[in-house]
Design a protein around this motif. Structure first.
Motif, PDB file in Angstrom:
ATOM      1  N   ALA A  21       0.819  -1.211   0.000  1.00  0.00           N
ATOM      2  CA  ALA A  21       0.000   0.000   0.000  1.00  0.00           C
ATOM      3  C   ALA A  21       0.854   1.263   0.000  1.00  0.00           C
ATOM      4  O   ALA A  21       0.333   2.371  -0.156  1.00  0.00           O
ATOM      5  CB  ALA A  21      -0.921   0.000   1.224  1.00  0.00           C
ATOM      6  N   HIS A  22       2.172   1.110   0.157  1.00  0.00           N
ATOM      7  CA  HIS A  22       3.055   2.267   0.310  1.00  0.00           C
ATOM      8  C   HIS A  22       3.879   2.574  -0.942  1.00  0.00           C
ATOM      9  O   HIS A  22       4.833   3.352  -0.868  1.00  0.00           O
ATOM     10  CB  HIS A  22       4.004   2.031   1.487  1.00  0.00           C
ATOM     11  N   VAL A  68      17.895  -2.376  -3.777  1.00  0.00           N
ATOM     12  CA  VAL A  68      16.975  -2.131  -2.665  1.00  0.00           C
ATOM     13  C   VAL A  68      15.726  -2.995  -2.796  1.00  0.00           C
ATOM     14  O   VAL A  68      15.115  -3.066  -3.868  1.00  0.00           O
ATOM     15  CB  VAL A  68      16.581  -0.640  -2.622  1.00  0.00           C
ATOM     16  N   ALA A  69      15.357  -3.638  -1.689  1.00  0.00           N
ATOM     17  CA  ALA A  69      14.119  -4.416  -1.610  1.00  0.00           C
ATOM     18  C   ALA A  69      13.081  -3.582  -0.886  1.00  0.00           C
ATOM     19  O   ALA A  69      13.227  -3.293   0.310  1.00  0.00           O
ATOM     20  CB  ALA A  69      14.364  -5.726  -0.873  1.00  0.00           C
ATOM     21  N   GLY A  70      12.033  -3.185  -1.589  1.00  0.00           N
ATOM     22  CA  GLY A  70      10.947  -2.424  -0.990  1.00  0.00           C
ATOM     23  C   GLY A  70       9.721  -3.300  -0.874  1.00  0.00           C
ATOM     24  O   GLY A  70       9.050  -3.587  -1.866  1.00  0.00           O
ATOM     25  N   GLY A  71       9.433  -3.760   0.342  1.00  0.00           N
ATOM     26  CA  GLY A  71       8.310  -4.669   0.558  1.00  0.00           C
ATOM     27  C   GLY A  71       8.443  -5.317   1.916  1.00  0.00           C
ATOM     28  O   GLY A  71       9.069  -4.768   2.829  1.00  0.00           O
ATOM     29  N   LEU A  90      22.705  -4.687   0.040  1.00  0.00           N
ATOM     30  CA  LEU A  90      21.243  -4.710   0.060  1.00  0.00           C
ATOM     31  C   LEU A  90      20.732  -3.487   0.811  1.00  0.00           C
ATOM     32  O   LEU A  90      21.158  -3.203   1.933  1.00  0.00           O
ATOM     33  CB  LEU A  90      20.760  -5.980   0.768  1.00  0.00           C
ATOM     34  N   GLY A  91      19.818  -2.762   0.186  1.00  0.00           N
ATOM     35  CA  GLY A  91      19.079  -1.715   0.890  1.00  0.00           C
ATOM     36  C   GLY A  91      17.685  -2.234   1.200  1.00  0.00           C
ATOM     37  O   GLY A  91      17.153  -3.067   0.467  1.00  0.00           O
ATOM     38  N   VAL A  92      17.086  -1.753   2.281  1.00  0.00           N
ATOM     39  CA  VAL A  92      15.775  -2.248   2.698  1.00  0.00           C
ATOM     40  C   VAL A  92      14.829  -1.088   2.951  1.00  0.00           C
ATOM     41  O   VAL A  92      15.163  -0.146   3.685  1.00  0.00           O
ATOM     42  CB  VAL A  92      15.880  -3.104   3.983  1.00  0.00           C
ATOM     43  N   LEU A  93      13.648  -1.159   2.324  1.00  0.00           N
ATOM     44  CA  LEU A  93      12.564  -0.230   2.617  1.00  0.00           C
ATOM     45  C   LEU A  93      11.425  -1.036   3.218  1.00  0.00           C
ATOM     46  O   LEU A  93      10.827  -1.878   2.531  1.00  0.00           O
ATOM     47  CB  LEU A  93      12.093   0.487   1.342  1.00  0.00           C
ATOM     48  N   PRO A  94      11.105  -0.839   4.508  1.00  0.00           N
ATOM     49  CA  PRO A  94      10.087  -1.651   5.179  1.00  0.00           C
ATOM     50  C   PRO A  94       8.676  -1.268   4.727  1.00  0.00           C
ATOM     51  O   PRO A  94       8.088  -0.306   5.216  1.00  0.00           O
ATOM     52  CB  PRO A  94      10.319  -1.343   6.664  1.00  0.00           C
ATOM     53  N   MET A  95       8.131  -2.037   3.794  1.00  0.00           N
ATOM     54  CA  MET A  95       6.830  -1.732   3.219  1.00  0.00           C
ATOM     55  C   MET A  95       5.868  -2.898   3.373  1.00  0.00           C
ATOM     56  O   MET A  95       4.835  -2.945   2.703  1.00  0.00           O
ATOM     57  CB  MET A  95       7.006  -1.375   1.733  1.00  0.00           C
ATOM     58  N   GLY A  96       6.203  -3.839   4.260  1.00  0.00           N
ATOM     59  CA  GLY A  96       5.346  -4.992   4.479  1.00  0.00           C
ATOM     60  C   GLY A  96       4.555  -4.868   5.763  1.00  0.00           C
ATOM     61  O   GLY A  96       4.384  -3.778   6.319  1.00  0.00           O
ATOM     62  N   THR A  97       4.089  -6.011   6.266  1.00  0.00           N
ATOM     63  CA  THR A  97       3.278  -6.024   7.481  1.00  0.00           C
ATOM     64  C   THR A  97       4.134  -6.084   8.738  1.00  0.00           C
ATOM     65  O   THR A  97       3.944  -5.317   9.676  1.00  0.00           O
ATOM     66  CB  THR A  97       2.312  -7.224   7.457  1.00  0.00           C
ATOM     67  N   VAL A 109      11.441   2.447  10.622  1.00  0.00           N
ATOM     68  CA  VAL A 109      10.129   2.023  10.128  1.00  0.00           C
ATOM     69  C   VAL A 109       9.490   3.140   9.311  1.00  0.00           C
ATOM     70  O   VAL A 109       8.753   2.877   8.357  1.00  0.00           O
ATOM     71  CB  VAL A 109       9.222   1.599  11.303  1.00  0.00           C
ATOM     72  N   ASN A 110       9.768   4.381   9.675  1.00  0.00           N
ATOM     73  CA  ASN A 110       9.280   5.519   8.904  1.00  0.00           C
ATOM     74  C   ASN A 110       9.866   5.457   7.500  1.00  0.00           C
ATOM     75  O   ASN A 110      11.097   5.405   7.321  1.00  0.00           O
ATOM     76  CB  ASN A 110       9.685   6.823   9.586  1.00  0.00           C
TER      77      ASN A 110
END
Length: 306
Positions: A21-22, A68-71, A90-97, A109-110
């Motif tokens: 959703a993000h 980057v993994a966005g999810g 690896l870059g991480v964008l927290p876009m999961g549950t 988390v933001n």
């Protein structure tokens, strides 16, 4: 978890899971913040989970960094599987549950702060787990959990909401409760047999009490954390499995130990295995091992050593 600045590259590639959703928020932050830093950033959005690994492989061939993994954790797993053992971060964008891996690495988390971390962070080397050649960054499971995931996905395909699918899957497993006779071997002289509803293998030890329950204080200890449940009644066994897999239980009453390598004989030639929430069928025996500091991750500057 020693840190070093990311090396120069052809620019970042951000692979975003289109089911999140993000997505639109993430795209806007990436365009704006990469512009601030004058960094070329490619953004790829996909709604096919099967495409994520191939997109990461393409970014690798183009010498882009970070990738980057966005999810959620499944998206992170798919990208990490291509990067583990290599020099690209690896870059991480927290876009999961749940975003377990992002939280344990210290990624904010933001979402805006997480995007900014891609350009201001440092490289940290962390462990990954492996089972029959497949990488996992959080945990792997046999028994209860893979079957629960398959049942939940089946209910979602039938049109049920995620909460309803969760409850229907749980009810199905309560009705069809089963145990597996598993032989666990760490070496020729250390063999045990368990009659258990599940096997849980964590990439490093999970905290099982206090305010940090369900998290890992270290991601570079070079150890797998292995848990099974003793043979018990249906309700207690399923409850224990759910609590530990959701990070809401301590390990009292469980069979828990640490190792760097493990062979599992589940008593069947093939078995369902979960890796970071994704389920596949693998040939037995299962060979688990830790790969120390095999994955380079963009972590925040000043993050305490893990």
């Amino acid at each position: 978890m020693a840190s070093h600045r990311p090396k120069e590259s052809g620019g970042a590639t951000c692979i975003l899971n289109g089911h999140s959703a993000h997505v639109e928020e993430a795209k806007a932050h990436i365009v704006r913040i990469s512009g601030e830093f004058g960094v070329e950033t490619e953004v790829v959005v996909t709604k096919r989970g099967d495409d994520i690994s191939s997109l990461a492989a393409r970014a690798l061939s183009e010498r882009r960094e970070p990738i980057v993994a966005g999810g959620g954790d499944g998206t992170v797993n798919a990208v990490a599987g291509k990067l583990a053992g290599g020099e690209v971060a690896l870059g991480v964008l927290p876009m999961g549950t749940l975003n377990h891996f992002a939280k344990d690495v210290g990624v904010p988390v933001n979402l805006e702060a997480a995007v900014r971390n891609l350009f201001t962070g440092q490289i940290a080397k962390v462990d990954v787990g492996e089972v029959n050649g497949r990488i996992f960054v959080n945990n792997s499971g046999v028994g209860f959990y893979p079957h629960f995931v398959l049942q939940r996905e089946q209910q979602e395909r039938r049109g049920y909401s995620k909460p309803a699918a969760f409850m229907l899957a749980l009810r199905s497993l309560l009705r069809g409760y089963f145990r597996l006779r598993m032989k666990l071997r760490m070496d020729e002289d250390d063999v045990s047999e368990d009659d258990t509803p599940f096997l849980f293998v964590g990439n490093n030890r999970y905290q099982t009490s206090g305010l940090e329950i369900g998290t890992r204080s270290k991601l570079d200890a070079g150890r797998l954390w292995v848990c099974t449940a003793p043979s018990t009644g249906r309700g207690k066994a399923v409850g224990a499995a759910l609590r530990i897999l959701l990070g809401r239980d301590d390990d009292q009453g469980l069979n828990a130990f640490e190792t760097d390598e493990l062979w599992v004989e589940p008593g069947t030639p093939r078995v369902h295995v979960s890796t970071d929430g994704e389920v596949s069928v693998m040939d037995a025996p299962l060979h688990y091992k830790i790969r120390p500091r095999a994955l380079r991750v963009v972590a925040p500057v000043g993050k305490p050593a893990l």
